[in-house]
Design a protein around this motif. Structure first.
Motif, PDB file in Angstrom:
ATOM      1  N   GLU A  73      26.138  47.901  45.284  1.00 30.12           N
ATOM      2  CA  GLU A  73      26.413  47.101  44.097  1.00 30.12           C
ATOM      3  C   GLU A  73      25.813  47.720  42.836  1.00 30.12           C
ATOM      4  O   GLU A  73      26.448  47.725  41.780  1.00 30.12           O
ATOM      5  CB  GLU A  73      25.868  45.691  44.305  1.00 30.12           C
ATOM      6  N   ARG A  85      28.047  50.286  41.583  1.00 34.34           N
ATOM      7  CA  ARG A  85      29.252  49.720  40.965  1.00 34.34           C
ATOM      8  C   ARG A  85      28.939  49.204  39.566  1.00 34.34           C
ATOM      9  O   ARG A  85      29.719  49.389  38.633  1.00 34.34           O
ATOM     10  CB  ARG A  85      29.793  48.582  41.839  1.00 34.34           C
ATOM     11  N   LEU A 124      31.455  41.432  36.642  1.00 35.17           N
ATOM     12  CA  LEU A 124      32.812  41.966  36.498  1.00 35.17           C
ATOM     13  C   LEU A 124      33.554  41.229  35.397  1.00 35.17           C
ATOM     14  O   LEU A 124      34.220  41.836  34.547  1.00 35.17           O
ATOM     15  CB  LEU A 124      33.570  41.794  37.814  1.00 35.17           C
ATOM     16  N   TYR A 143      27.652  39.576  40.950  1.00 36.19           N
ATOM     17  CA  TYR A 143      28.497  40.748  40.736  1.00 36.19           C
ATOM     18  C   TYR A 143      29.829  40.321  40.140  1.00 36.19           C
ATOM     19  O   TYR A 143      30.369  40.985  39.255  1.00 36.19           O
ATOM     20  CB  TYR A 143      28.695  41.494  42.058  1.00 36.19           C
ATOM     21  N   ARG A 144      30.344  39.187  40.614  1.00 36.59           N
ATOM     22  CA  ARG A 144      31.630  38.723  40.102  1.00 36.59           C
ATOM     23  C   ARG A 144      31.510  38.366  38.623  1.00 36.59           C
ATOM     24  O   ARG A 144      32.374  38.704  37.818  1.00 36.59           O
ATOM     25  CB  ARG A 144      32.079  37.502  40.905  1.00 36.59           C
ATOM     26  N   ALA A 185      35.016  40.283  45.436  1.00 36.48           N
ATOM     27  CA  ALA A 185      33.562  40.200  45.303  1.00 36.48           C
ATOM     28  C   ALA A 185      33.000  38.985  46.024  1.00 36.48           C
ATOM     29  O   ALA A 185      33.544  37.893  45.939  1.00 36.48           O
ATOM     30  CB  ALA A 185      33.183  40.144  43.830  1.00 36.48           C
ATOM     31  N   GLU A 186      31.898  39.210  46.719  1.00 39.61           N
ATOM     32  CA  GLU A 186      31.288  38.099  47.452  1.00 39.61           C
ATOM     33  C   GLU A 186      30.235  37.404  46.594  1.00 39.61           C
ATOM     34  O   GLU A 186      30.228  36.207  46.432  1.00 39.61           O
ATOM     35  CB  GLU A 186      30.626  38.617  48.739  1.00 39.61           C
ATOM     36  N   HIS A 243      38.809  43.679  42.261  1.00 36.07           N
ATOM     37  CA  HIS A 243      37.406  43.579  42.647  1.00 36.07           C
ATOM     38  C   HIS A 243      36.899  42.161  42.518  1.00 36.07           C
ATOM     39  O   HIS A 243      36.117  41.696  43.333  1.00 36.07           O
ATOM     40  CB  HIS A 243      36.552  44.510  41.789  1.00 36.07           C
TER      41      HIS A 243
END
Lengths: 1256, 193
Positions: A354, A357, A396, A392-393, A387-388, A383
């Motif tokens: 992560e 990314r 994004l 991170y989501r 994404a889990e 993505h």
């Protein structure tokens, strides 16, 4: 007693040690807290015992418990006790505990000062080491102030182990006690060239840490570091230096130019990835600092990018991560070079890591173009789906919005697409960024007029599906989107296809579950929609009833909002409800109302940029700093007259800010102001001396030819670093502003046409892609000529701010020594401020610049002549000084011109040295200079070099002449002051010395307090340092202390003070050994060899060295004859000198202050092993507590108990003899009964006590 | 500057904590927990750097860690340290521990946290790197241990006899009553070469 001992030892065997405690905790998993609390109770019991071993064990366990989160501050005093144990084992435990749990507000910390000082001077290097390590964790401003001198001495210790620790801890001392930086800095600088690599590394470490915060003060060290960088092989040191250069280059573009080559070499040659990476990083910093677009640097950029690509392609995730990180730095200045690696970066978006990314996402920002934006966003949307983790989501999501919205939606060619992406994003559940999406929707809908119809349609759908959004209760941040949707539908309702159904959707009961601020928008916009609906319906007469039904709908639904708990909603709802009711009445009377209702919401709301107000430029001719009404005492004509005539462009900026005003204020007024300012400075403990440049003293009314303006002109080219940076910045800013203006114009023009033609405004070359709509932000929202945004300010609370100290300025006399410890801290603090009143000491400069000479051999000749000139000047000054001493009426400049005042010759000299070093590789940082370079045929010939150096050599004498008269006058005054100050300082110093030593053995003091003696009066100053010998060159003071570690050792601390104006070096200390006492010499040395003193003494400096003697019998006092030989080095000659001395080992010096508990003391007396003796002193008039303090201090006793005018005291010899005193006083008579197991020793000690009192 | 050095195991139990800035005991525990939370959810084979937790300064600081068998070694540093340099330093630290404890395992750290502190003190002082040369570190640590041993021995200098008796300094008695504390499975750290 023996029984007690045995019993105690058996007890101890059953005490838990650390291992038992840990084991116990592991065995009590269920009731850990309970078990630990019983353990703490046990520890409390153990701490109450006298046995130090038991205490140490308890403290050791506490340290462990502290790690588990238990507060152990209650045991702070016990920790101090363990720290002061004479055994290394326990001492280490104590210091470890202290380092883990002491901090600035721990009150017992002040008790440790003397203990730490003792440990620092311990002959055992590990005692010193442990103390330094501990101190580094809990140093406080007080400790730093009191111990700075001791630590500074340790920086020249013979053992590298101590040296490196002492050097490292100095950073902490500087942080807590910024005044120590200047005096300590020369020595720190010396350590950069220490023979031991560890010490060198430590010094580099400290200076890098300092320079990182205040880089400009360390620019002058660049040549030294450059040398280190090219010579050192220690990667750790190299990394630090290279990082440091990264911080320095932004200040001095020419430095960067010089660095490029060695750095590139390192990049090519090194195998260490860490070093390679830091080199690349610094090269990037250099390239950023040089203005971009330098053709000859494209190779370096390519090299960096290439190496980074290798890192990113590596299988090691760490290298990949760092590669991307560094790439993003290049991106800012050289986006093109990075864009060619787009494939690689997009590939990293799919990495399983992560962090990688996220770093790749950062880079994407610079990767997008009109062509690939949609493609990239599509990938990111994928993505988002996969994404889990929500973090991170969310990341994004923000990145998508960032990328799309950057530079006013520059890359968006199709806003329909963007709106649908935003709508797509609202499907995300549980995101925190609902408001971000909402604001984007609003932004686009408002700014892109052509998209409104589409946007409104999309928003209407959103509102219609609102149950999807609200379904997940209020904590779902995404419902913020409805805020935007409702507003857009209401505001641009004319674009709605079916306003009635949207109105209906907005008034659903479910809306009441939304947060209040959203409901409020709903209500308000429902009214707007209502107006639109009415207008549509009233157009067709048949629909009258329909219109009335619409009103009825509102009347039915609004009461729900009237009941809302949110005030805003309630207020709006009831207003609108009443309004609609009234409308309904009118409708029933067949009155046309649509027009009037619409008028309520007529007109378009225009966005205003948040900073618009701030950016309104100051109109030309308006001076905000000018007086509106003339202040009475200022004469404007004077101001005019002194305005710099030929002020160069460089100075413009400065003058604008500082507004130098030279006013004719009468002397009284000035004197008063000066007083006030001094008082202010004195009261401010953090006041740091201003640099001499700000200390210009102008003489008033002498002549107009000394106007400071002349100097400003000259100093500008001399003081290069700042000027260039400023110039460059100015230029860039101007460029930017110009460009922005132009862009704006262009955009405005195009915008008008473009609406029809759908033209393009992007500065990029992708003219072929035409965006569907234009975003015209700045023209409408910003005022004309908006200024570029202002830069952020430094954090005022930053502790490093206090360390922003000019280090190139030569040390003033009084600064060479750190202020020694005193009772009254403000006195210490004031002294540097006093010198700050403008003492420029020229002789020091000579020395200092001499040191730097190594680096600039070429410069030597030029400088020599300069120095000679200076010497002459100096003499000249002194001559004048005597003659003109009577007529000085100096007027000190006001604060305002202090800032603008040019730096005097002393600092320019330094600056020009650096310039010279740098000028070997001149950097044309502006076009004019570039032209100059090409003109100069070869930069290596001396002429060319000096031509490039920013100081034109022929202008120098002129400058000297120009400054001279002023300097002489000002320094005339200063000289006098300086003399006076010197005298005062010497007095003060002596006093301080006393204080220092009075405290230095404060163990005695403390024990006085143990014995409940209150300090009714301040104690008279005392010192243990006695004069050893003195001649016209050098003075030796000495203190003799026994060594508790080793019963046969005595440590002699000798302070050497250089009294002459010359350098003293090669000091050798030798003593004629007696049978009983021998000087300990290093292995292999003969019995008559002298010991080399491990330092040299510049003029006026003093330093301390310790010598260890071994003694056999301590019963008798001893005298040892010794000689100190040394070389006195003057400029042209050096002579051997010697000084004889006699070391007097008194019996007192074999005694060691040892605390004793009263019960143990009683036992000792009862034991009957001791033999008695007594002493009577007549005519002692001093107070009893002074008397006790004297005995404690001079003879190393501690008070066991004091009752009225009677006290029992105890001390122990290094060989373990007990000495007990019973001191009584009555009517100026003091009787001392003493007992000791060694009568000879006792007799001598008593004689010495008698001597002490006969002397005072 | 190094802001903190933390060692904890796979369950977040602290094995050593060294803060170079003062925090209250509670905050320290929270930092350890937060750091554990951040670090433990990361896969093996991902990079060893991440942004610091909120409590220890957030994005100003960086966490650099290594995971050995059951233990996490985490250094919290600011931007003046080189990331790869610190990774090397962690390696040196662990190798030093391995030499000093002869095949170090978690149990050594559990029962001899004081010794670990002493070793660390020879490497990092007040948040700044003091020594990176493993041999030098071991020499100094050994010399100090020797001193400790000589102090513990009752046969030490006779001149100290009085104080020795007074201080009741008996040698450390081996009292391993239940050395069989082996219910906990603690694999050794992997060898580093």
């Amino acid at each position: 007693m023996a029984l007690k001992i045995v019993k105690g030892s058996i007890d101890r065997m059953f005490d838990k040690n650390l291992q038992d405690l840990v084991r116990g905790i592991r065995n009590h998993k269920e009731d850990e807290a309970k078990y630990i609390s019983t353990c703490i109770d046990e520890i409390k019991q153990e701490l109450k015992q006298d046995n130090i071993a038991v205490k140490a064990n308890a403290v050791c366990k506490l340290t462990y418990l502290q790690m588990l989160g238990y507060d152990v501050s209650w045991a702070a005093f016990n920790i101090v006790e363990v720290m002061s144990s004479s055994k290394f084992t326990y001492k280490r435990i104590g210091y470890l505990a202290a380092s883990q749990c002491f901090h600035e507000s721990t009150d017992v910390i002040m008790l440790t000062t003397n203990q730490i000082r003792k440990d620092l001077s311990s002959p055992n290097q590990y005692d010193t080491g442990v103390a330094l390590t501990g101190l580094s964790c809990f140093v406080t401003p007080d400790l730093a102030r009191d111990l700075a001198n001791d630590i500074m001495t340790l920086m020249s210790h013979t053992k590298p182990y101590i040296r490196k620790k002492a050097v490292l801890i100095m950073y902490k001392v500087f942080l807590k006690y910024p005044e120590s930086l200047r005096p300590a800095f020369p020595r720190l600088k010396e350590k950069l060239e220490d023979p031991d690599p560890g010490v060198q590394s430590a010094a580099v470490n400290v200076i890098c840490e300092l320079a990182r915060r205040n880089p400009k003060n360390y620019l002058s060290l660049a040549p030294l570091f450059f040398k280190l960088m090219t010579s050192s092989t220690n990667n750790w040191v190299l990394i630090k230096i290279i990082k440091l250069f990264g911080a320095l280059t932004p200040l001095e573009p020419r430095l960067g130019k010089k660095l490029i080559e060695p750095l590139t070499n390192l990049i090519h040659s090194t195998s260490a990835m860490s070093l390679l990476y830091e080199c690349v990083n610094t090269v990037i910093a250099v390239l950023i600092s040089l203005s971009s677009g330098m053709p000859n640097h494209s190779a370096s950029i390519q090299l960096c990018v290439q190496k980074l690509r290798i890192l990113i392609e590596d299988s090691d995730q760490n290298l990949k991560y760092l590669g991307l990180l560094a790439m993003s730095k290049i991106l800012k200045t050289h986006p093109k070079s990075v864009q060619s690696h787009k494939d690689l970066i997009l590939q990293c978006l799919d990495d399983k890591d992560e962090s990688i990314r996220l770093r790749a996402l950062d880079l994407l920002y610079g990767m997008v173009s009109k062509k690939n934006l949609m493609e990239i966003v599509k990938k990111l949307m994928l993505h988002v789906d996969k994404a889990e983790g929500t973090t991170y989501r969310d990341e994004l999501l923000t990145k998508i919005i960032d990328i799309c919205s950057q530079s006013n939606y520059q890359y968006i060619t199709n806003f329909e697409w963007y709106i649908s992406i935003l709508v797509e994003l609202t499907r995300l559940e549980g995101t925190r960024h609902g408001h971000l999406i909402a604001s984007q929707m609003l932004d686009v809908a408002i700014r892109v007029k052509a998209i409104r119809a589409f946007a409104v349609a999309q928003m209407a759908t959103l509102l219609d599906n609102a149950h999807l959004l609200t379904g997940n209760t209020q904590r779902n941040g995404i419902c913020e989107v409805l805020y935007a949707a409702a507003w857009i539908c209401g505001e641009f309702s004319e674009h709605l296809e079916d306003p009635l159904s949207t109105l209906e959707a907005m008034l659903r009961p479910k809306v009441a579950t939304l947060p209040g601020h959203i409901q409020a928008v709903y209500v308000q916009n429902a009214a707007k929609l209502f107006a639109t609906v009415l207008r549509g319906q009233e157009g067709a007469p048949a629909d009258r009833t329909v219109a009335q039904e619409t009103s009825q709908l509102l009347i039915d639904r609004l009461p729900l909002f009237v009941q809302s708990a949110n005030l805003e909603v309630q207020e709006r709802a009831s207003c609108i409800l009443q309004l609609v009711k009234y409308i309904q009445k009118l409708q029933q009377k067949d009155v046309e109302v649509a027009e009037e209702v619409t008028a309520l919401f007529a007109g378009e709301l225009n966005p205003v940029a948040p900073k618009a107000q701030k950016k309104v430029p100051v109109p030309e001719g308006l001076d905000l700093d000018a007086w509106i009404n003339e202040p009475p005492s200022e004469s404007e004509s004077e101001d005019e007259g002194r305005k710099p005539k030929g002020k160069a462009v460089f100075a413009k900026e400065e003058s604008k800010h500082t507004k130098p005003r030279y006013t004719e204020v009468d002397e009284k007024e000035l004197a008063k102001r000066r007083e006030v300012r001094k008082a202010e400075q004195a009261n401010n403990p953090f006041y740091i001396k201003a640099s001499p440049s700000s200390q210009k003293v102008y003489q008033d009314g002498v002549g107009v030819e000394h106007i400071p303006v002349v100097q400003i002109d000259l100093s500008v080219p001399l003081k290069v670093p700042d000027q260039y940076v400023k110039l460059e910045e100015e230029r860039r800013q101007k460029d930017k502003a110009d460009k922005k203006k132009k862009d704006k114009k262009k955009r405005r023009e195009k915008g008008e046409k473009g609406r029809r033609r759908k033209g393009d405004s992007g500065p990029e070359s992708e003219e072929d892609i035409t965006p569907a709509h234009m975003v015209d932000i700045t023209t409408e929202e910003m005022p004309e000529n908006a200024l570029p945004s202002d830069d952020d300010e430094k954090d005022p609370n930053d502790p490093h701010k206090a360390l922003d100290i000019d280090l190139d300025k030569p040390l003033a006399d009084s600064e060479k020594k750190l202020p020694v410890r005193t009772h009254r801290p403000d006195e210490v603090l004031r002294s540097p401020v006093d010198d700050g009143e403008g003492v420029e000491v020229v002789p020091e400069l000579k020395k200092k610049s001499g040191k730097e000479k190594k680096d600039k051999k070429k410069d030597k000749d030029r400088k020599k002549s300069k120095e000679e000139k200076k010497k002459k000047k100096h003499k000249h000054e002194e001559g004048e000084n005597l003659m003109g001493a009577g007529s000085e009426v100096p007027v000190q400049s006001e604060d305002s011109n202090e800032v603008a005042a040019p730096p005097p010759a002393t600092t320019t000299n330094e600056a020009s040295d650096l310039d010279f070093w740098l000028s070997n590789a001149p950097v044309p940082s502006n076009p004019q200079e570039a032209a100059k370079v090409s003109e100069a045929p070869s930069a290596s010939t001396p002429e060319a070099v000096s031509g490039m150096a920013v100081v034109p050599p022929d202008s120098e004498p002129e400058e000297a002449k120009d400054t001279e008269p002023e300097d002489t006058k000002s320094s005339k005054h200063k000289k006098k002051k300086q003399k006076k100050e010197k005298e005062e300082k010497e007095k003060k110093k002596k006093k301080k010395h006393h204080h220092h030593h009075h405290h230095s053995d404060g163990a005695g003091d403390e024990s006085v307090q143990n014995g409940n003696v209150e300090e009714e009066e301040p104690l008279p100053p005392m010192s243990n340092y006695a004069l050893l010998a003195e001649n016209s060159y050098i003075k030796m003071m000495c203190d003799i202390q026994g060594n508790l570690q080793d019963g046969s050792q005595v440590v002699v601390s000798v302070i050497f003070e250089n009294k002459c104006d010359s350098f003293i070096k090669a000091m050798e200390f030798n003593v004629l050994d007696s049978l009983n006492s021998k000087l300990q010499r290093p292995e292999g040395a003969g019995p008559h060899d002298g010991l080399t003193v491990p330092f040299q003494l510049p003029p006026g400096i003093s330093n301390e060295a310790r010598f260890v003697f071994s003694v056999q019998s301590i019963v008798m006092p001893q005298k040892l004859k010794g000689t100190l030989t040394f070389i006195v080095k003057t400029d042209d000659s050096s002579t051997h000198e010697k000084l004889d001395f006699k070391l007097h080992f008194t019996c007192t010096s074999y005694l060691i202050t040892t605390p004793c508990y009263s019960d143990a003391y009683a036992k000792l007396l009862e034991s009957g092993d001791l033999k008695g003796s007594s002493l009577k002193l007549e005519g002692v008039s001093q107070p009893f507590h002074h008397l006790l303090a004297r005995i404690c201090f001079h003879h190393h006793f501690s008070v066991v108990e004091r009752i009225g005018s009677c006290a029992s005291m105890y001390s122990r010899s290094i060989q373990g003899h007990h000495v007990c005193l019973l001191v009584k006083t009555a009517d100026q008579t003091v009787s001392i009964d003493a007992k000791c197991d060694e009568p000879g020793l006792l007799g001598n000690v008593l004689d010495e006590i008698k001597l002490t009192f006969s002397q005072c | 500057m190094i802001k903190a050095i933390l060692i904890f195991n796979n369950h977040g139990k602290p094995r050593l904590s060294k803060f170079y800035e003062h925090y209250s005991e509670d905050t320290e525990q929270q930092i350890i927990r937060e750091t554990f939370h951040l670090v433990s959810k990361r896969d093996e084979n991902v990079c060893n750097f991440l942004e610091g937790g909120m409590l220890i300064g957030g994005s100003e600081n960086e966490l650099i860690y290594r995971h050995y068998a059951t233990l996490y070694f985490v250094f919290c540093v600011d931007s003046s340290e080189s990331e790869l340099g610190i990774l090397d330093l962690i390696q040196v630290f662990v190798e030093t521990l391995d030499k000093c404890f002869e095949n170090v395992c978690e149990l050594d750290l559990i029962f001899h946290v004081d010794k670990v502190h002493n070793i660390l003190a020879e490497m990092v002082m007040g948040g700044m790197v003091l020594e990176t040369n493993m041999n030098e570190i071991i020499t100094q640590v050994d010399a100090q241990n020797k001193m400790e041993k000589s102090e513990a021995g009752i046969a030490g200098a006779p001149a100290r006899a009085v104080s020795a008796v007074k201080n009741m300094n008996l040698p450390e008695m081996p009292r391993n009553i239940n050395i069989g504390d082996i219910s906990i499975k603690v694999p050794n750290l992997p060898s580093f070469k």
